[in-house]
Scaffold this motif. Structure first.
Motif, PDB file in Angstrom:
ATOM      1  N   GLY A  27     -34.698  14.332 -15.777  1.00 56.93           N
ATOM      2  CA  GLY A  27     -34.602  13.799 -13.831  1.00 56.93           C
ATOM      3  C   GLY A  27     -34.712  15.057 -13.198  1.00 56.93           C
ATOM      4  N   ASP A  28     -35.007  16.527 -13.471  1.00 54.61           N
ATOM      5  CA  ASP A  28     -35.267  17.338 -12.645  1.00 54.61           C
ATOM      6  C   ASP A  28     -36.243  17.083 -11.634  1.00 54.61           C
ATOM      7  N   THR A  29     -37.152  15.988 -11.349  1.00 51.91           N
ATOM      8  CA  THR A  29     -38.631  15.998 -10.939  1.00 51.91           C
ATOM      9  C   THR A  29     -38.216  14.928 -10.414  1.00 51.91           C
ATOM     10  N   SER A  30     -39.278  14.806  -9.333  1.00 55.92           N
ATOM     11  CA  SER A  30     -39.864  13.842  -8.789  1.00 55.92           C
ATOM     12  C   SER A  30     -41.280  12.959  -9.039  1.00 55.92           C
ATOM     13  N   ASP A  31     -41.589  13.768  -9.700  1.00 60.02           N
ATOM     14  CA  ASP A  31     -42.938  13.215 -10.322  1.00 60.02           C
ATOM     15  C   ASP A  31     -43.173  12.707 -11.091  1.00 60.02           C
ATOM     16  N   ALA A  32     -43.304  11.042 -10.497  1.00 60.77           N
ATOM     17  CA  ALA A  32     -43.571  10.188 -12.012  1.00 60.77           C
ATOM     18  C   ALA A  32     -44.472   9.998 -12.790  1.00 60.77           C
TER      19      ALA A  32
ATOM     20  N   GLY B 140     -34.370  12.799 -20.713  1.00 59.45           N
ATOM     21  CA  GLY B 140     -32.843  12.822 -20.160  1.00 59.45           C
ATOM     22  C   GLY B 140     -33.208  12.798 -18.690  1.00 59.45           C
ATOM     23  N   MET B 141     -32.536  12.020 -18.043  1.00 58.74           N
ATOM     24  CA  MET B 141     -32.187  11.793 -16.636  1.00 58.74           C
ATOM     25  C   MET B 141     -30.585  12.296 -16.861  1.00 58.74           C
ATOM     26  N   ASP B 142     -30.227  13.437 -16.806  1.00 53.80           N
ATOM     27  CA  ASP B 142     -29.106  14.136 -17.376  1.00 53.80           C
ATOM     28  C   ASP B 142     -28.526  15.581 -16.262  1.00 53.80           C
ATOM     29  N   ARG B 143     -28.695  14.876 -14.981  1.00 56.48           N
ATOM     30  CA  ARG B 143     -27.771  16.469 -13.958  1.00 56.48           C
ATOM     31  C   ARG B 143     -27.786  15.885 -12.949  1.00 56.48           C
ATOM     32  N   PHE B 144     -27.175  14.500 -13.260  1.00 55.86           N
ATOM     33  CA  PHE B 144     -26.718  13.681 -11.977  1.00 55.86           C
ATOM     34  C   PHE B 144     -25.227  14.599 -11.677  1.00 55.86           C
ATOM     35  N   GLY B 145     -24.933  14.689 -10.389  1.00 51.36           N
ATOM     36  CA  GLY B 145     -23.988  15.687  -9.735  1.00 51.36           C
ATOM     37  C   GLY B 145     -24.509  17.344  -9.509  1.00 51.36           C
ATOM     38  N   LEU B 146     -26.193  17.867 -10.209  1.00 52.38           N
ATOM     39  CA  LEU B 146     -25.986  18.789 -10.128  1.00 52.38           C
ATOM     40  C   LEU B 146     -26.912  18.612  -8.902  1.00 52.38           C
ATOM     41  N   ASP B 147     -26.274  18.782  -7.639  1.00 48.54           N
ATOM     42  CA  ASP B 147     -27.425  17.788  -6.374  1.00 48.54           C
ATOM     43  C   ASP B 147     -27.524  18.944  -5.715  1.00 48.54           C
ATOM     44  N   THR B 148     -27.559  20.494  -6.137  1.00 47.78           N
ATOM     45  CA  THR B 148     -27.399  21.559  -5.177  1.00 47.78           C
ATOM     46  C   THR B 148     -29.199  22.167  -5.780  1.00 47.78           C
ATOM     47  N   MET B 149     -29.582  21.021  -7.217  1.00 47.11           N
ATOM     48  CA  MET B 149     -30.772  21.194  -7.449  1.00 47.11           C
ATOM     49  C   MET B 149     -31.277  20.451  -7.043  1.00 47.11           C
ATOM     50  N   MET B 150     -31.036  18.549  -6.817  1.00 47.05           N
ATOM     51  CA  MET B 150     -31.914  17.951  -6.693  1.00 47.05           C
ATOM     52  C   MET B 150     -30.816  16.811  -5.658  1.00 47.05           C
ATOM     53  N   PRO B 151     -31.262  16.403  -4.689  1.00 41.34           N
ATOM     54  CA  PRO B 151     -30.144  15.299  -4.451  1.00 41.34           C
ATOM     55  C   PRO B 151     -29.912  14.098  -4.499  1.00 41.34           C
ATOM     56  N   PHE B 152     -28.845  13.859  -4.946  1.00 38.36           N
ATOM     57  CA  PHE B 152     -28.839  12.435  -5.297  1.00 38.36           C
ATOM     58  C   PHE B 152     -29.152  11.637  -5.243  1.00 38.36           C
ATOM     59  N   GLU B 153     -30.063  11.295  -3.963  1.00 38.16           N
ATOM     60  CA  GLU B 153     -30.262  10.609  -3.760  1.00 38.16           C
ATOM     61  C   GLU B 153     -32.305  10.594  -4.513  1.00 38.16           C
ATOM     62  N   GLU B 154     -32.663  11.486  -4.592  1.00 41.51           N
ATOM     63  CA  GLU B 154     -34.397  11.712  -5.334  1.00 41.51           C
ATOM     64  C   GLU B 154     -33.997  11.425  -6.384  1.00 41.51           C
TER      65      GLU B 154
ATOM     66  N   VAL C 236     -31.930  10.045  -8.170  1.00 38.24           N
ATOM     67  CA  VAL C 236     -31.576   8.113  -8.519  1.00 38.24           C
ATOM     68  C   VAL C 236     -32.497   7.071  -8.185  1.00 38.24           C
ATOM     69  N   ALA C 237     -33.825   8.358  -6.733  1.00 32.92           N
ATOM     70  CA  ALA C 237     -35.113   7.395  -6.783  1.00 32.92           C
ATOM     71  C   ALA C 237     -35.805   7.421  -8.650  1.00 32.92           C
ATOM     72  N   ILE C 238     -36.021   8.076  -8.640  1.00 32.54           N
ATOM     73  CA  ILE C 238     -36.638   9.084  -9.608  1.00 32.54           C
ATOM     74  C   ILE C 238     -36.615   7.900 -11.205  1.00 32.54           C
ATOM     75  N   VAL C 239     -35.397   7.705 -11.070  1.00 28.02           N
ATOM     76  CA  VAL C 239     -34.889   6.780 -12.770  1.00 28.02           C
ATOM     77  C   VAL C 239     -35.458   5.247 -11.791  1.00 28.02           C
ATOM     78  N   VAL C 240     -35.251   4.759 -10.433  1.00 26.81           N
ATOM     79  CA  VAL C 240     -35.480   3.688 -10.199  1.00 26.81           C
ATOM     80  C   VAL C 240     -37.371   3.681 -10.115  1.00 26.81           C
ATOM     81  N   GLU C 241     -37.596   4.449  -9.640  1.00 25.10           N
ATOM     82  CA  GLU C 241     -38.741   4.154  -9.769  1.00 25.10           C
ATOM     83  C   GLU C 241     -39.601   3.964 -11.738  1.00 25.10           C
ATOM     84  N   MET C 242     -39.114   4.713 -12.027  1.00 30.13           N
ATOM     85  CA  MET C 242     -39.136   4.556 -13.886  1.00 30.13           C
ATOM     86  C   MET C 242     -38.829   3.453 -14.445  1.00 30.13           C
ATOM     87  N   CYS C 243     -37.689   2.996 -13.700  1.00 31.81           N
ATOM     88  CA  CYS C 243     -37.441   1.604 -14.028  1.00 31.81           C
ATOM     89  C   CYS C 243     -39.075   0.755 -13.604  1.00 31.81           C
TER      90      CYS C 243
END
Ligand SMILES: [Zn+2]
Length: 329
Positions: free
Chosen positions: A217-222, A236-250, A252-259
């Motif tokens: 989950g640390d990438t937006s590369d669907a 593993g989309m498993d680093r929610f909250g580590l927002d300095t590495m990748m913002p919350f919105e991004e 969420v967005a990659i999980v939404v896209e993969m769904c």
């Protein structure tokens, strides 16, 4: 793990003993209790208060259990301060939360010095002692306790497939083939290290369905994640909250896209949080206000639902996919 005559694993080892995979319930697949640099702690840490730290962990884990999470998977292994006697003390005070623990070695570069001149590090062709140590943790217990590891864990990061990383990955693969314990690999999707994992594990004969590529989950590369999911890996989309590495919105967005692409059955949700991690100066932790155990249920799931992710897809990611990964199917 115990198998029935259909060869399906129906129980998973937890810190307090085996539980049915049907009882795992809502599962956070990648959380730590402590991440510690044990040798540096012993040398430099003046403020460590064992009783206070254990009590704090118990409080945080009870609060997590009260939100409805019934299982956490803690992939803390050699290299990041695994201490199962301490985890056991904590688990005994939160008996209604399943805590699943791991064996393995965590390195991005060389093997730990302990292994450098043992096995193939001493003489080419010698068997790797890591394999038998990992198997011992899975079959007999860890660090002198009766607590058994239920999964294998290793890492590959931006440094790529160094000789040390490859040696650990192959040892993990061989211990998996001997025990059938599933494999979690910390990956760095920004440099597509999942493809290195695939090459090595294919050579070793490890089925992709038993392998979780942590930190996908640390990438937006669907397209990259689609390739890995199509190969059969659990992401593993498993680093929610580590927002300095990748913002919350991004995140969420990659999980939404993969769904949206139909891959809800290929993902798990987690935070990679800890009660305490000594890798980060305590005065910097306020920069990560959402990096805690409750972020997924409190904030991520509502955001996914608001973006149109079906409830059944959320259930797949939090309940069904973790269960299936631990079962032999
Ligand atoms: Zn982690």
């Amino acid at each position: 793990m115990h198998a029935n005559e259909n060869d399906t694993v129906v129980e998973v080892e937890t810190v307090l003993g085996p539980v049915s995979t049907a009882a795992l319930g809502t599962t956070l697949m990648h959380e730590h209790i402590f991440v510690l640099t044990a040798d540096s702690q012993a040398n430099w840490e003046r403020d460590w208060d064992e009783e206070a730290r254990v009590a704090d962990a118990v409080t945080r884990l009870r609060a997590l259990r009260a939100t409805g999470v019934t299982t956490i998977v803690d992939p803390t292994v050699d290299g990041i301060g695994r201490n199962i006697p301490r985890v056991l003390r904590i688990a005994e005070q939160v008996p209604d939360l399943n805590i699943v623990v791991a064996t393995g070695v965590y390195t991005y570069t060389d093997v730990p010095a302990y292994f450098r001149h043992r096995g193939p590090g001493a003489l080419p062709g010698l068997p790797d002692p890591m394999v038998d140590l990992f198997v011992r943790d899975i079959r007999e217990g860890i660090q002198g306790t009766d607590v058994k590891a239920a999964l294998l864990k290793c890492a590959i990061d931006a440094q790529g497939l160094t000789p040390g990383v490859e040696r650990v990955l192959r040892a993990v693969a061989r211990a998996h083939l001997e025990t059938n314990a599933p494999v979690m690999v910390h990956t760095h999707p920004g440099t597509r290290t999942g493809l290195d994992v695939r090459r090595v594990l294919d050579e070793e004969g490890v089925a992709a369905a038993r392998v979780q590529l942590a930190h996908s989950g640390d990438t937006s590369d669907a397209d990259h994640l689609t390739e890995l999911a199509d190969a059969g890996y659990l992401l593993g989309m498993d680093r929610f909250g580590l927002d300095t590495m990748m913002p919350f919105e991004e995140r969420v967005a990659i999980v939404v896209e993969m769904c949206r692409r139909g891959y809800a059955s290929s993902m798990v949700l987690s935070q990679d949080a800890a009660c305490h991690i000594d890798w980060i100066a305590p005065d910097l932790m306020p920069l990560l206000p959402d990096w805690h155990y409750q972020h997924v249920l409190s904030d991520v799931v509502p955001a996914l639902r608001a973006a149109g992710v079906a409830k059944r897809d959320v259930t797949a990611m939090l309940v069904e996919n973790p269960r299936r990964w631990f079962e032999r199917t």
